[in-house]
Design a protein around this motif. Structure first.
Motif, PDB file in Angstrom:
ATOM      1  N   SER A 187      -2.709   4.766 -11.072  1.00 17.69           N
ATOM      2  CA  SER A 187      -3.652   5.822 -11.088  1.00 17.69           C
ATOM      3  C   SER A 187      -4.485   5.649  -9.764  1.00 17.69           C
ATOM      4  N   GLU A 188      -4.527   4.365  -9.236  1.00 16.82           N
ATOM      5  CA  GLU A 188      -5.177   4.283  -7.812  1.00 16.82           C
ATOM      6  C   GLU A 188      -4.406   4.484  -6.766  1.00 16.82           C
ATOM      7  N   GLU A 189      -2.922   4.442  -6.812  1.00 18.50           N
ATOM      8  CA  GLU A 189      -2.005   4.757  -5.821  1.00 18.50           C
ATOM      9  C   GLU A 189      -2.143   6.200  -5.549  1.00 18.50           C
ATOM     10  N   LEU A 190      -2.348   7.138  -6.518  1.00 18.60           N
ATOM     11  CA  LEU A 190      -2.462   8.509  -6.474  1.00 18.60           C
ATOM     12  C   LEU A 190      -3.937   8.928  -5.827  1.00 18.60           C
ATOM     13  N   ARG A 191      -4.651   8.051  -5.673  1.00 11.84           N
ATOM     14  CA  ARG A 191      -6.003   8.227  -4.861  1.00 11.84           C
ATOM     15  C   ARG A 191      -5.921   7.943  -3.460  1.00 11.84           C
ATOM     16  N   PRO A 192      -6.915   8.632  -2.547  1.00 14.50           N
ATOM     17  CA  PRO A 192      -6.795   8.286  -1.336  1.00 14.50           C
ATOM     18  C   PRO A 192      -6.762   6.711  -0.814  1.00 14.50           C
ATOM     19  N   GLN A 193      -6.364   6.207   0.205  1.00 15.95           N
ATOM     20  CA  GLN A 193      -6.142   4.731   0.493  1.00 15.95           C
ATOM     21  C   GLN A 193      -7.050   4.673   1.806  1.00 15.95           C
ATOM     22  N   LYS A 194      -8.027   3.641   1.783  1.00 15.56           N
ATOM     23  CA  LYS A 194      -8.737   3.455   3.048  1.00 15.56           C
ATOM     24  C   LYS A 194      -8.108   2.341   3.737  1.00 15.56           C
ATOM     25  N   ARG A 195      -7.199   1.452   3.065  1.00 15.25           N
ATOM     26  CA  ARG A 195      -6.742   0.304   3.788  1.00 15.25           C
ATOM     27  C   ARG A 195      -5.143   0.092   3.619  1.00 15.25           C
ATOM     28  N   ARG A 196      -4.707  -0.701   4.575  1.00 15.77           N
ATOM     29  CA  ARG A 196      -3.395  -0.877   4.434  1.00 15.77           C
ATOM     30  C   ARG A 196      -2.965  -2.069   3.179  1.00 15.77           C
ATOM     31  N   PRO A 197      -2.250  -1.767   2.309  1.00 15.67           N
ATOM     32  CA  PRO A 197      -2.016  -2.777   1.426  1.00 15.67           C
ATOM     33  C   PRO A 197      -1.605  -4.174   2.026  1.00 15.67           C
ATOM     34  N   LEU A 198      -2.315  -5.268   1.205  1.00 21.25           N
ATOM     35  CA  LEU A 198      -2.292  -6.621   1.653  1.00 21.25           C
ATOM     36  C   LEU A 198      -1.077  -7.065   0.926  1.00 21.25           C
ATOM     37  N   ARG A 199      -0.311  -8.011   1.654  1.00 21.78           N
ATOM     38  CA  ARG A 199       0.957  -8.537   1.074  1.00 21.78           C
ATOM     39  C   ARG A 199       0.759  -9.959   1.308  1.00 21.78           C
ATOM     40  N   ILE A 200       1.201 -10.805   0.169  1.00 23.32           N
ATOM     41  CA  ILE A 200       0.621 -12.100   0.193  1.00 23.32           C
ATOM     42  C   ILE A 200       2.160 -12.946  -0.292  1.00 23.32           C
TER      43      ILE A 200
END
Lengths: 356, 356, 356
Positions: free
Chosen positions: C306-319
């Motif tokens: 559900s969140e992935e389908l919303r607008p993204q403000k940041r690059r996803p963090l990879r750990i």
């Protein structure tokens, strides 16, 4: 781009659907508010106040005018604004569209296109409506989640009957009987005779046949949205000629399609019969049989619509029985093309094209 | 492009809506997780883990930090990441937004814009909140499927009362009474007096008036999203001047609009009264009357919203009573334009424009 | 552009889901009609008549052919049209796609890509399926409103277990235990051992351990859509080496993901165990525990989707723990790129590119 022909008469409602109340109908994608005026005739207005867009059907009637439920702007049945509370003058742009209406035989027809072209003489009619040897009966308003073009095609397509209605309107005996198609003026006609066969469920129940019969189906489709299905049966030994089918038990099933949106159509259907004309029970029994059959069409047409909205990998296949539908599509496309051309011609911003 | 002004205080919740649990709220289209810290103050964080996007509200509190429910990344109330399970270092980009909060008079205010601009002194207040001669009562959180601009316009529009609330807040006597509009600093004020009329339903039930009254409605709209409606009644024979309306039965209905999405707004409403201030039953009766009236607004506003989302064939009509709404739209557009300009000015990739 | 690898075997159904009836399944966004032929093998056809698009699953079986429910066009199990009612000839373009099928171990596999590449030898198998020392048990078809890539990532991610399944498959003791990742041919393997800890809920209930155990989780992910989770426990005092984990209580949890649409995936799961192999009650108890755990995954994965389908403000963090998922994404992207390149190479309209 819609596929709605606007300059045509459509059935807006059965007469019984409209009374003193403001009621909203959706036709060709537009909302229309309809009601009966104090003189009993039907008024039809654009269902949206030009001020803050509230549907007028959310407001109230004040005599033969409609008062908006938000700020009280009031419109008469020509669509003109006759009151703006809080100010004396009436802005010129304060108006809504009014739609021409013709009501007859218990049917309310509406013209959604250029009102200057609406000719009441061109409303569909047939002599049996007014002939005492025939019984006229209004059926239902069947809602289909389907584009009207698909619904209409189904109504110029005798071949589907064997597969979609095997226990009601058709049977397996007719699967391979070929279909004839021709045009008769405005009508596209597709028909076939199934000679010397067992009566189908419908005529077993209704016609009282016991031996073999000749059975006919004539589908008349009038662009854009009216279909008349002439079907009946007669004892095979009477050797009925095509033009003498009035001698048999004959029924006209009328279908008036109203495009609501691009994926929703109302099919208002009724029937006219030459048998058991004084027996209202017969009409009730026929309604029940039609409801069963039309529910079968609805299931098919809604599944087809659902697939049409998905991605297409192939060009659709066309086969011999598609002649009626293909002629219909061509006529609709010609009408749409004509309306687009006329819109351009009447658009002042395009005037330069016609300059010389 | 949204029509949300970001650099402003919005009501996030009544104080009673927030407790120790992680709770999700949606404000200006963004999801925010809020909870009370161990010291009782309210924390508000972006409700999305920067790792795999799980809402933090699906995780759990660990003291005054929030632990993501997917892989355990943990954030403090400043939005900084304080733990990444499985590794020792904390990546710099591991953070979420934290939102400034002010809580007073039982109301939680949030600042969704640039946090360096959030000035607690600019949160809405009025002296009656703290005055023992007035009774303060919190009402409901009314959800409307409507853009906030339409909801706000309704709150600077005394004219709709006669048509939308004929049995509660208005009556037909006021239909043609003109509306005055002016600006007073940050407020747009629209008002009218209905002199020497029968009391409306509200004041019949609440004020105990029997004879004719003078009735006033003053609508104060503060951009972007706060409205105060000052309304009341007083016996006509007392010949009340405008500035002396504190002598009558006077009620402030406060509306705090929270834009949720482009088509959804919450209207948290409350009221402050100068009569029956020691009678909690009076507040309950007023709530009931307000609920009836606001349900009338909700029905209208949702129908309007639905029409706004459909194709438009005409330019909207503007009439005399629209002055308040038009000033409001202009102010909102100016604020939006300002925010866009500032965004460009502060965007490093646009720096060349300001080089010299 | 979809993210579906087409040239691969996918689980279409458990064998028990398919019988004599025409049944619709949706796989990689396409509708497929499946049924058992008279010889018991499974047929799979494109579920859309090429004539008027009616799903063939709305028609009926006639022996080992399928007859369309609209006009009776009939197709054999190779997809060829064998009958068009009302005409003698069969148009060449009258056909539907037929999909290669392999059925074994109670699982029906389908190949949605180029049928000439479908090699039954490459269908997933493991020796324990056929080994009498192991008990095989089919579980459920779990529907998730999530992209298959997110579901798959979850299945090469031992780290989430501590946070998502704290009472079933994991516990807090393992929160900081690092994850190892390597590739073994087609498999990506992510694993960790939690040594000398209290048994987790699953093995308390199932393994009968009382003292401390060594516990392992090995996640094998095979592109595109098969995962095998090898997990188990053994008494700590036995000092089990990694390669000897067959000495403990060992369970393989198998997950076969079927992408339905871009936001919907079916996870058909089953398990194979080396303990209590003659006790069907043990399988029932394990099912119950798995259902609880997988419902926890489902809640997380659907919230993430559900969140992935919303607008993204940041690059996803990879750990650090993302290594397994990152290798998986890379492999999928390589396969997708390959399929696109091959599509271009086999497209006649692009032939000029390869001219020389």
């Amino acid at each position: 781009m819609t596929q709605f022909v606007r300059n045509a008469w459509y059935v807006a409602a059965w007469s019984t659907e409209i009374d003193d109340e403001l009621r909203r109908f959706t036709i060709l994608g537009d909302h229309v508010v309809m009601f009966r005026k104090t003189d009993g005739t039907v008024a039809a207005l654009e269902d949206r106040c030009p001020h803050r867009l509230l549907p007028l059907s959310r407001g109230k009637r004040v005599g033969d005018t409609v008062q908006c439920g938000y700020h009280g702007l009031t419109f008469d049945c020509s669509g003109a604004c006759v009151r703006v509370p809080g100010q004396a003058n009436l802005p010129k742009s304060a108006r809504v569209d009014a739609f021409p209406i013709v009501e007859n035989h218990g049917i309310v027809w509406i013209w959604m296109g250029d009102p200057t072209r609406a000719d009441p003489e061109t409303v569909f009619d047939m002599p049996e409506f007014s002939d005492p040897n025939w019984a006229v009966h209004h059926g239902d308003a069947l809602h289909l989640e389907s584009h009207y073009l698909n619904v209409a095609e189904n109504l110029v397509d005798p071949a589907h009957v064997s597969f979609v209605h095997p226990t009601t309107l058709g049977n397996a005996a007719s699967e391979n009987v070929p279909v004839h198609v021709q045009t008769e003026g405005e009508a596209i006609v597709a028909w076939r005779w199934i000679r010397d066969g067992e009566p189908i469920g419908f005529f077993k129940a209704f016609g009282g046949f016991t031996g073999n019969v000749d059975r006919w189906h004539y589908y008349y489709l009038y662009t854009p949205c009216t279909a008349v299905i002439d079907f009946g049966s007669i004892e095979t030994e009477r050797q009925c000629r095509e033009e003498d089918r009035g001698d048999g038990v004959r029924i006209f099933a009328l279908h008036f399609m109203t495009p609501v949106t691009e994926t929703h159509t109302i099919d208002r259907w009724m029937h006219i019969r030459n048998a058991a004309i004084d027996d209202p029970e017969a009409a009730t029994r026929m309604d029940a049989m039609f409801r069963t059959a039309f529910a079968e069409d609805k299931a098919i047409l809604e599944a087809v619509q659902s697939e049409e909205l998905r991605p297409q990998k192939r060009r659709p296949l066309r086969i011999a029985i598609d002649r009626g539908p293909l002629v219909y599509r061509k006529r609709i496309n010609d009408l749409l093309e004509l309306e687009r051309t006329e819109d351009i011609a009447s658009d002042p911003s395009m005037a330069i094209i016609y300059h010389d």
